[in-house]
Design a protein around this motif. Structure first.
Motif, PDB file in Angstrom:
ATOM      1  N   GLN A 152      -2.554   8.380  -0.275  1.00  0.00           N
ATOM      2  CA  GLN A 152      -3.315   7.733  -1.339  1.00  0.00           C
ATOM      3  C   GLN A 152      -3.430   6.247  -0.997  1.00  0.00           C
ATOM      4  O   GLN A 152      -2.410   5.571  -0.821  1.00  0.00           O
ATOM      5  CB  GLN A 152      -2.638   7.874  -2.711  1.00  0.00           C
ATOM      6  N   ARG A 153      -4.662   5.761  -0.880  1.00  0.00           N
ATOM      7  CA  ARG A 153      -4.866   4.339  -0.617  1.00  0.00           C
ATOM      8  C   ARG A 153      -4.709   3.582  -1.940  1.00  0.00           C
ATOM      9  O   ARG A 153      -5.636   3.476  -2.738  1.00  0.00           O
ATOM     10  CB  ARG A 153      -6.262   4.102  -0.040  1.00  0.00           C
ATOM     11  N   ARG A 154      -3.516   3.084  -2.155  1.00  0.00           N
ATOM     12  CA  ARG A 154      -3.193   2.477  -3.446  1.00  0.00           C
ATOM     13  C   ARG A 154      -2.416   1.185  -3.206  1.00  0.00           C
ATOM     14  O   ARG A 154      -1.253   1.220  -2.780  1.00  0.00           O
ATOM     15  CB  ARG A 154      -2.352   3.441  -4.297  1.00  0.00           C
ATOM     16  N   GLN A 155      -3.036   0.070  -3.469  1.00  0.00           N
ATOM     17  CA  GLN A 155      -2.387  -1.214  -3.309  1.00  0.00           C
ATOM     18  C   GLN A 155      -1.953  -1.758  -4.667  1.00  0.00           C
ATOM     19  O   GLN A 155      -2.701  -1.688  -5.638  1.00  0.00           O
ATOM     20  CB  GLN A 155      -3.322  -2.212  -2.620  1.00  0.00           C
ATOM     21  N   ARG A 156      -0.732  -2.281  -4.694  1.00  0.00           N
ATOM     22  CA  ARG A 156      -0.197  -2.862  -5.925  1.00  0.00           C
ATOM     23  C   ARG A 156       0.574  -4.132  -5.583  1.00  0.00           C
ATOM     24  O   ARG A 156       1.139  -4.262  -4.493  1.00  0.00           O
ATOM     25  CB  ARG A 156       0.738  -1.867  -6.648  1.00  0.00           C
ATOM     26  N   SER A 180       3.990   4.177  -8.105  1.00  0.00           N
ATOM     27  CA  SER A 180       4.407   5.131  -7.085  1.00  0.00           C
ATOM     28  C   SER A 180       5.928   5.137  -6.961  1.00  0.00           C
ATOM     29  O   SER A 180       6.559   4.093  -6.784  1.00  0.00           O
ATOM     30  CB  SER A 180       3.774   4.765  -5.734  1.00  0.00           C
ATOM     31  N   ASP A 217       0.848  -1.193   0.000  1.00  0.00           N
ATOM     32  CA  ASP A 217       0.000   0.000   0.000  1.00  0.00           C
ATOM     33  C   ASP A 217       0.885   1.246   0.000  1.00  0.00           C
ATOM     34  O   ASP A 217       1.811   1.359   0.817  1.00  0.00           O
ATOM     35  CB  ASP A 217      -0.892  -0.006   1.235  1.00  0.00           C
ATOM     36  N   GLN A 244       1.609  10.467  -6.275  1.00  0.00           N
ATOM     37  CA  GLN A 244       2.328   9.311  -6.791  1.00  0.00           C
ATOM     38  C   GLN A 244       3.832   9.394  -6.526  1.00  0.00           C
ATOM     39  O   GLN A 244       4.580   8.496  -6.925  1.00  0.00           O
ATOM     40  CB  GLN A 244       2.089   9.172  -8.301  1.00  0.00           C
ATOM     41  N   THR A 270      -7.612   5.148  -4.708  1.00  0.00           N
ATOM     42  CA  THR A 270      -6.637   4.883  -5.768  1.00  0.00           C
ATOM     43  C   THR A 270      -6.884   5.768  -6.982  1.00  0.00           C
ATOM     44  O   THR A 270      -7.982   5.787  -7.538  1.00  0.00           O
ATOM     45  CB  THR A 270      -6.720   3.407  -6.201  1.00  0.00           C
ATOM     46  N   LYS A 278      -7.158   6.914 -10.640  1.00  0.00           N
ATOM     47  CA  LYS A 278      -7.515   6.168 -11.831  1.00  0.00           C
ATOM     48  C   LYS A 278      -6.874   6.792 -13.066  1.00  0.00           C
ATOM     49  O   LYS A 278      -6.463   7.954 -13.061  1.00  0.00           O
ATOM     50  CB  LYS A 278      -9.032   6.153 -12.016  1.00  0.00           C
TER      51      LYS A 278
END
Length: 381
Positions: A149-153, A270, A141, A240, A206, A208
């Motif tokens: 930023q709640r962004r999981q990859r 990110s 995350d 990012q 997240t 887009k």
């Protein structure tokens, strides 16, 4: 290193902070190409991975954030054999021909773990093992690195000669839990409201890519004051981990709209996430297996796992490898503007069409914001 499907250079930029030098880039998007030519001016740039014959002789790491359109819930979910996401096989072709890079770093969306009941991941892990790689992956995350930023990859690392577990599994931290008590700004997608919202406390959901024709799709943020704002493109770049206006050169490309910058940022890796990998590569930690369990064929892919020779193991890891000092969303955004009356009204209409539950007081704040913006726009007869 070599960057395939390089986008706007997030993996390459983050890894460069720890000594990795990019020798070749490959990217097909004209706007992203313009960014790469400007930001990595001395690096050869190829446009079509299917026509790339070989990697440079001294390549030690291949980074590939391959296209996720066929893997994401927001996309077609055609699977790993889809026209776009199937291009990951080009990575395996080039690595096979090279027979030498110490590391292969792959990045993609977490939905790839579920797609086809795990078939997408099995395709990738089988291909890696057929090439003699030991692989490991971990869902990570972006908030772990301080970004709101709640962004999981999914970060997958593989090697023929090294142990990727010493990189991805060396650190683990408890996720920071923020209570939704009204004192924090909350991000959501004003373009939703019927089946989803993307609600995130003290973070934006997240980012887009937006539409295929370059129409931006920024999130909105409800401030503690009740105002509803949207971040600007430079805010998105910073969310990012890029410098403000990193994607500005994209508009120099023929036919690229200003809104296309949102797509480039939304599809990017990110920088801080990539920098964490670079830091771990520079300082591997001997791995001691603790509470691992065998991952049997047909079982769901977990948050973290590793494998080789058709044997896989689940590893109990969180999505926060570290807990870097967090940058509160309230003080992070510099380029906001008020959500327009038209956008606010459209969002409210959608909330009335579905059965979603909303946080207490949220819809009242949205209605009050609409009143401050002049109420429902008049519709032309």
């Amino acid at each position: 290193m070599v960057g395939l499907f390089a986008g706007i250079g997030g993996l390459e930029l983050g890894l460069s902070e720890h000594g990795w030098r990019t020798e070749l880039l490959c990217e097909i998007d004209p706007g992203a190409q313009a960014v790469l030519r400007n930001r990595f001016a001395d690096v050869p740039l190829h446009s079509d991975v299917t026509r790339l014959r070989a990697l440079p002789a001294d390549t030690e790491l291949v980074a590939a954030g391959f296209p996720c359109q066929d893997l994401s819930q927001a996309g077609k979910t055609a699977g790993i054999t889809g026209a776009r996401s199937g291009l990951v096989d080009e990575v395996f072709r080039l690595v096979k021909r090279k027979r030498g890079p110490r590391w292969l770093l792959i990045e993609n969306v977490p939905f790839m773990l579920q797609l086809g009941r795990g078939a997408a991941m099995r395709h990738i892990t089988d291909a890696l093992e057929d090439l003699g790689y030991t692989w490991a992956y971990r869902v990570v995350d972006a908030r772990a690195f301080g970004l709101p930023q709640r962004r999981q990859r999914v970060l997958m690392l593989a090697s023929r000669t090294e142990d990727p577990r010493e990189i991805l599994f060396a650190e683990d931290a408890p996720p920071e839990v923020v209570i939704d008590d009204g004192a924090h700004p909350c991000g959501f997608y004003w373009t939703e409201g019927i089946r989803g919202l993307g609600w995130a406390v003290n973070a934006v959901p997240t980012l887009k890519g937006g539409s295929t024709i370059g129409i931006a799709s920024p999130p909105a943020v409800r401030l503690p004051s009740g105002e509803i704002v949207t971040p600007g493109i430079t805010d998105a770049e910073r969310l990012q981990g890029f410098d403000p206006d990193w994607t500005a050169p994209a508009t120099d490309a023929l036919g690229v709209r200003q809104g296309h910058r949102w797509k480039l940022v939304g599809n990017a890796v990110s920088v801080r996430m990539a920098s964490w990998v670079g830091n771990r590569l520079a300082d591997p930690t001997p791995y001691v297996a603790t509470n691992e369990s065998l991952l049997l064929p047909g079982q769901r892919w977990p948050t973290a796992a590793w494998g080789r020779d058709r044997v896989s193991y689940r590893v109990p890891m969180s999505t926060w490898p570290v807990q870097a000092p967090y940058e509160d969303l309230a003080g992070f955004l510099d380029e906001t503007r008020l959500l327009s009356a038209r956008a606010t009204a459209g969002f409210l209409r959608r909330t009335q069409q579905g059965n979603l539950r909303f946080p207490p007081g949220f819809l009242t704040d949205v209605e009050n914001h609409l009143d401050r913006m002049g109420g429902y726009p008049e519709v032309a007869a």
